[in-house]
Write an enzyme that holds these catalytic residues in place. Structure first.
Site, PDB file in Angstrom:
ATOM      1  CB  ALA A 196      -8.080  10.714 -33.050  1.00  0.00           C
ATOM      2  CG  LEU A 197     -10.158   4.742 -32.364  1.00  0.00           C
ATOM      3  CD1 LEU A 197     -11.015   3.545 -31.974  1.00  0.00           C
ATOM      4  CD2 LEU A 197      -8.712   4.499 -31.953  1.00  0.00           C
ATOM      5  CB  VAL A 239      -3.870   0.905 -43.194  1.00  0.00           C
ATOM      6  CG1 VAL A 239      -5.017   1.014 -44.188  1.00  0.00           C
ATOM      7  CG2 VAL A 239      -4.062  -0.318 -42.306  1.00  0.00           C
ATOM      8  CG  HIS A 251      -6.335   3.563 -34.496  1.00  0.00           C
ATOM      9  ND1 HIS A 251      -6.481   4.823 -35.017  1.00  0.00           N
ATOM     10  CD2 HIS A 251      -5.325   3.636 -33.608  1.00  0.00           C
ATOM     11  CE1 HIS A 251      -5.608   5.634 -34.465  1.00  0.00           C
ATOM     12  NE2 HIS A 251      -4.875   4.942 -33.607  1.00  0.00           N
ATOM     13  CG  LEU A 282      -4.794   5.137 -43.594  1.00  0.00           C
ATOM     14  CD1 LEU A 282      -6.059   4.478 -43.049  1.00  0.00           C
ATOM     15  CD2 LEU A 282      -5.185   6.294 -44.498  1.00  0.00           C
ATOM     16  CD  GLN A 331       2.365   8.745 -26.062  1.00  0.00           C
ATOM     17  OE1 GLN A 331       2.035   7.851 -25.292  1.00  0.00           O
ATOM     18  NE2 GLN A 331       2.375   8.564 -27.370  1.00  0.00           N
ATOM     19  NE  ARG A 377       2.071  13.670 -35.777  1.00  0.00           N
ATOM     20  CZ  ARG A 377       3.304  13.830 -35.377  1.00  0.00           C
ATOM     21  NH1 ARG A 377       4.216  14.229 -36.240  1.00  0.00           N
ATOM     22  NH2 ARG A 377       3.644  13.593 -34.144  1.00  0.00           N
ATOM     23  CD  GLU A 393       5.040  -4.129 -40.007  1.00  0.00           C
ATOM     24  OE1 GLU A 393       5.163  -3.656 -41.149  1.00  0.00           O
ATOM     25  OE2 GLU A 393       5.206  -5.334 -39.740  1.00  0.00           O
TER      26      GLU A 393
END
Ligand code: PAF
Length: 279
Positions: A32-33, A177, A37, A185, A61, A188, A149
């Site tokens: 889901a880039l 970003v 990404h 970004l 996870q 979600r 980050e």
């Protein structure tokens, strides 16, 4: 545009990996880039001779209340983005190829930081993340691996695992970003209605307000209060708004620190963070 080699099995990955020139930069994703990404792929592509990406939705996870089956898997679009970004090799394994012996008996214990912040509302999440990141690092053998980050606690824990367990890889953090209006970004964001998206801007606005308060020399309580005021005015359901050291420890008196926020906007839980300098 390079011809990206798509691999599924470990054997295919090994063959494709052996043909890459060093240094190899890796970006691990769950697909889901989006532009965030792309920024990781760009940073890895610019600093390395070869670029490797993984697309793997890691079941370990996800918590019991998180719907793994609903997680988006737009593989063809992801592959097109990888090709455009100059990725040499994509590894997109099935679950059975990553967890060949089924449920792992031995996993990475992520330590006390994993019980805090995101870990407090997602028990077991970081054990699942670090276990799969450890496996991906071993299987893809990059010289450098790039993490956003945006998931600052994840990045901090990956750095710590690599240092504490002596993985021979450099971990590179890539700044978040943002949309022009400040929204970080995230996959979600797709779940937000137009009205919710407007309210979600309070997260970055709160971080900005707190950072500005820090810049004029205020103490930690005042800095945090400035951010919380913005969130309260927007009526968001706040999970946490905190100030920490750059390594997510106790707040230093001066120097680099980090502001972190998590809040629910409608049914969507969003996170964001920002570096701040305490003067
Ligand atoms: O950040 C993510 O997308 C995931 O947590 C990661 C690092 C790919 C591990 O599954």
């Amino acid at each position: 545009m390079v011809a990206t080699v798509v691999t599924r099995t470990r054997a295919e990955l090994d063959t494709a990996r052996a043909a890459l020139s060093s240094p190899v930069g890796a970006v691990f994703t769950m697909g889901a880039l989006h532009e965030g990404h792309q920024a990781l792929l760009r940073a890895a592509g610019e600093a390395n001779a070869s670029l490797l990406a993984t697309i793997f939705v890691n079941p370990r996870q996800f918590g019991p209340s998180e719907d793994l089956s609903r997680y988006p898997r737009p593989f063809d679009e992801d592959l097109a983005r990888c090709e455009k970004a100059g990725v040499d090799v994509v590894w997109a394994p099935p679950v059975t190829e990553v967890y060949r012996s089924g449920e792992p008996q031995i996993t990475v214990e992520p330590g006390p930081l994993a019980a805090d912040l995101e870990g407090a509302s997602r028990p077991g999440h970081f054990a699942g993340v670090l276990t799969v990141v450890a496996k991906l690092l071993h299987l893809t053998c990059p010289d450098r691996a790039y993490f956003g980050e945006k998931d600052f606690q994840q990045l901090t824990l990956v750095r710590r695992m690599v240092a504490d367990l002596d993985f021979g890889v450099e971990i590179v953090g890539v700044p978040t970003v943002r949309e022009p209006d400040g929204l970080a970004l995230s996959s979600r964001n797709a779940y937000l209605s137009a009205a919710e998206r407007d309210r979600a801007l309070a997260l970055s606005a709160a971080l900005e307000a707190a950072a500005k308060t820090a810049a004029r020399g205020a103490g930690p309580d005042e800095i945090v209060a400035a951010g919380r005021d913005v969130l309260a005015a927007a009526g968001l359901d706040v999970d946490y708004f905190v100030l920490r050291s750059a390594g997510l420890g106790p707040v230093p008196r001066v120097g680099a620190a980090r502001l972190l926020v998590a809040a629910r906007v409608g049914g969507t839980r969003l996170i964001d963070n920002m570096p701040v300098s305490l003067v």
